[in-house]
Motif scaffolding. Sequence first.
Motif, PDB file in Angstrom:
ATOM      1  N   TYR A 107       4.529  28.697  38.380  1.00 21.06           N
ATOM      2  CA  TYR A 107       5.213  28.628  39.671  1.00 21.06           C
ATOM      3  C   TYR A 107       5.990  27.314  39.788  1.00 21.06           C
ATOM      4  O   TYR A 107       5.468  26.243  39.558  1.00 21.06           O
ATOM      5  N   GLY A 108       7.248  27.433  40.133  1.00 22.55           N
ATOM      6  CA  GLY A 108       8.113  26.273  40.266  1.00 22.55           C
ATOM      7  C   GLY A 108       8.800  25.880  38.973  1.00 22.55           C
ATOM      8  O   GLY A 108       9.699  25.057  38.971  1.00 22.55           O
ATOM      9  N   HIS A 109       8.391  26.483  37.855  1.00 20.93           N
ATOM     10  CA  HIS A 109       8.986  26.178  36.556  1.00 20.93           C
ATOM     11  C   HIS A 109       9.757  27.365  35.994  1.00 20.93           C
ATOM     12  O   HIS A 109      10.760  27.181  35.329  1.00 20.93           O
ATOM     13  N   ILE A 110       9.237  28.545  36.229  1.00 21.75           N
ATOM     14  CA  ILE A 110       9.852  29.775  35.736  1.00 21.75           C
ATOM     15  C   ILE A 110      10.015  30.709  36.921  1.00 21.75           C
ATOM     16  O   ILE A 110       9.062  30.938  37.672  1.00 21.75           O
ATOM     17  N   LYS A 111      11.192  31.257  37.079  1.00 26.64           N
ATOM     18  CA  LYS A 111      11.442  32.154  38.199  1.00 26.64           C
ATOM     19  C   LYS A 111      10.938  33.558  37.863  1.00 26.64           C
ATOM     20  O   LYS A 111      11.327  34.137  36.853  1.00 26.64           O
ATOM     21  N   PRO A 112      10.073  34.118  38.709  1.00 27.77           N
ATOM     22  CA  PRO A 112       9.589  35.481  38.458  1.00 27.77           C
ATOM     23  C   PRO A 112      10.659  36.505  38.838  1.00 27.77           C
ATOM     24  O   PRO A 112      11.628  36.165  39.529  1.00 27.77           O
ATOM     25  N   PRO A 113      10.499  37.742  38.418  1.00 25.50           N
ATOM     26  CA  PRO A 113      11.437  38.784  38.835  1.00 25.50           C
ATOM     27  C   PRO A 113      11.451  38.898  40.369  1.00 25.50           C
ATOM     28  O   PRO A 113      10.427  38.696  41.020  1.00 25.50           O
ATOM     29  N   GLU A 114      12.595  39.219  40.915  1.00 25.89           N
ATOM     30  CA  GLU A 114      12.724  39.326  42.368  1.00 25.89           C
ATOM     31  C   GLU A 114      12.226  40.670  42.873  1.00 25.89           C
ATOM     32  O   GLU A 114      12.123  41.637  42.111  1.00 25.89           O
ATOM     33  N   ARG A 115      11.949  40.720  44.172  1.00 30.27           N
ATOM     34  CA  ARG A 115      11.475  41.946  44.813  1.00 30.27           C
ATOM     35  C   ARG A 115      12.419  43.095  44.484  1.00 30.27           C
ATOM     36  O   ARG A 115      13.628  42.954  44.539  1.00 30.27           O
ATOM     37  N   GLY A 116      11.832  44.214  44.115  1.00 29.45           N
ATOM     38  CA  GLY A 116      12.594  45.411  43.802  1.00 29.45           C
ATOM     39  C   GLY A 116      13.126  45.478  42.386  1.00 29.45           C
ATOM     40  O   GLY A 116      13.740  46.472  42.009  1.00 29.45           O
ATOM     41  N   SER A 117      12.898  44.454  41.586  1.00 32.61           N
ATOM     42  CA  SER A 117      13.399  44.490  40.214  1.00 32.61           C
ATOM     43  C   SER A 117      12.607  45.495  39.393  1.00 32.61           C
ATOM     44  O   SER A 117      11.426  45.748  39.655  1.00 32.61           O
ATOM     45  N   PRO A 118      13.249  46.101  38.409  1.00 29.54           N
ATOM     46  CA  PRO A 118      12.565  47.112  37.582  1.00 29.54           C
ATOM     47  C   PRO A 118      11.302  46.596  36.905  1.00 29.54           C
ATOM     48  O   PRO A 118      10.355  47.350  36.726  1.00 29.54           O
ATOM     49  N   GLU A 119      11.267  45.319  36.560  1.00 29.15           N
ATOM     50  CA  GLU A 119      10.088  44.763  35.885  1.00 29.15           C
ATOM     51  C   GLU A 119       8.843  44.808  36.770  1.00 29.15           C
ATOM     52  O   GLU A 119       7.729  44.910  36.265  1.00 29.15           O
ATOM     53  N   LEU A 120       9.032  44.717  38.072  1.00 27.26           N
ATOM     54  CA  LEU A 120       7.889  44.685  38.984  1.00 27.26           C
ATOM     55  C   LEU A 120       7.406  46.060  39.413  1.00 27.26           C
ATOM     56  O   LEU A 120       6.295  46.184  39.927  1.00 27.26           O
ATOM     57  N   THR A 158       4.828  42.034  46.942  1.00 22.83           N
ATOM     58  CA  THR A 158       5.759  41.417  45.993  1.00 22.83           C
ATOM     59  C   THR A 158       5.122  40.220  45.300  1.00 22.83           C
ATOM     60  O   THR A 158       5.206  40.084  44.078  1.00 22.83           O
ATOM     61  N   CYS A 159       4.460  39.356  46.058  1.00 27.93           N
ATOM     62  CA  CYS A 159       3.837  38.173  45.453  1.00 27.93           C
ATOM     63  C   CYS A 159       2.711  38.563  44.500  1.00 27.93           C
ATOM     64  O   CYS A 159       2.574  37.972  43.423  1.00 27.93           O
ATOM     65  N   LEU A 160       1.917  39.541  44.872  1.00 31.06           N
ATOM     66  CA  LEU A 160       0.859  40.020  43.969  1.00 31.06           C
ATOM     67  C   LEU A 160       1.461  40.596  42.692  1.00 31.06           C
ATOM     68  O   LEU A 160       0.972  40.340  41.584  1.00 31.06           O
ATOM     69  N   ALA A 161       2.528  41.377  42.843  1.00 30.96           N
ATOM     70  CA  ALA A 161       3.195  41.961  41.675  1.00 30.96           C
ATOM     71  C   ALA A 161       3.770  40.860  40.785  1.00 30.96           C
ATOM     72  O   ALA A 161       3.656  40.926  39.553  1.00 30.96           O
ATOM     73  N   GLN A 162       4.366  39.848  41.390  1.00 26.86           N
ATOM     74  CA  GLN A 162       4.923  38.742  40.607  1.00 26.86           C
ATOM     75  C   GLN A 162       3.836  37.998  39.844  1.00 26.86           C
ATOM     76  O   GLN A 162       4.014  37.663  38.670  1.00 26.86           O
ATOM     77  N   VAL A 163       2.718  37.758  40.487  1.00 26.28           N
ATOM     78  CA  VAL A 163       1.621  37.052  39.815  1.00 26.28           C
ATOM     79  C   VAL A 163       1.105  37.867  38.634  1.00 26.28           C
ATOM     80  O   VAL A 163       0.880  37.330  37.550  1.00 26.28           O
ATOM     81  N   ALA A 164       0.924  39.152  38.826  1.00 30.47           N
ATOM     82  CA  ALA A 164       0.449  39.991  37.723  1.00 30.47           C
ATOM     83  C   ALA A 164       1.458  40.007  36.577  1.00 30.47           C
ATOM     84  O   ALA A 164       1.081  39.915  35.405  1.00 30.47           O
ATOM     85  N   PHE A 165       2.730  40.113  36.919  1.00 25.70           N
ATOM     86  CA  PHE A 165       3.762  40.121  35.882  1.00 25.70           C
ATOM     87  C   PHE A 165       3.754  38.809  35.104  1.00 25.70           C
ATOM     88  O   PHE A 165       3.793  38.813  33.876  1.00 25.70           O
ATOM     89  N   MET A 166       3.703  37.711  35.820  1.00 24.75           N
ATOM     90  CA  MET A 166       3.803  36.406  35.166  1.00 24.75           C
ATOM     91  C   MET A 166       2.523  36.005  34.420  1.00 24.75           C
ATOM     92  O   MET A 166       2.591  35.357  33.393  1.00 24.75           O
TER      93      MET A 166
END
Length: 84
Positions: free
Chosen positions: A58-71, A9-17
């Motif tokens: 990080y800490g300024h913009i909330k990334p998509p949550e685990r399981g969200s379609p964007e990730l 999830t964290c890797l996916a969030q980093v790539a998305f952001m």
Amino acid sequence: MIDQIAALTCLAQVAFMEARGEPLVGQQAVMMVLYRRADFKPERVCTEMARPYQFSWYGHIKPPERGSPELRPYYAIAQQVLNR
């Protein structure tokens, strides 16, 4: 197993952001930066992502949550990175 899911999830969030507009190789590179900073230990990926000054969003913009379609597209890439 929980560390693996959290790391994915964290890797996916980093790539998305950081690299959602980049080609696959760019997304993989961003994930590898995080994984390398975590010393290639899945249990440290999320902690490393949250360290101050690692990622500007990080800490300024909330990334998509685990399981969200964007990730969804990023989970397969994250699995490849974890399997190196």
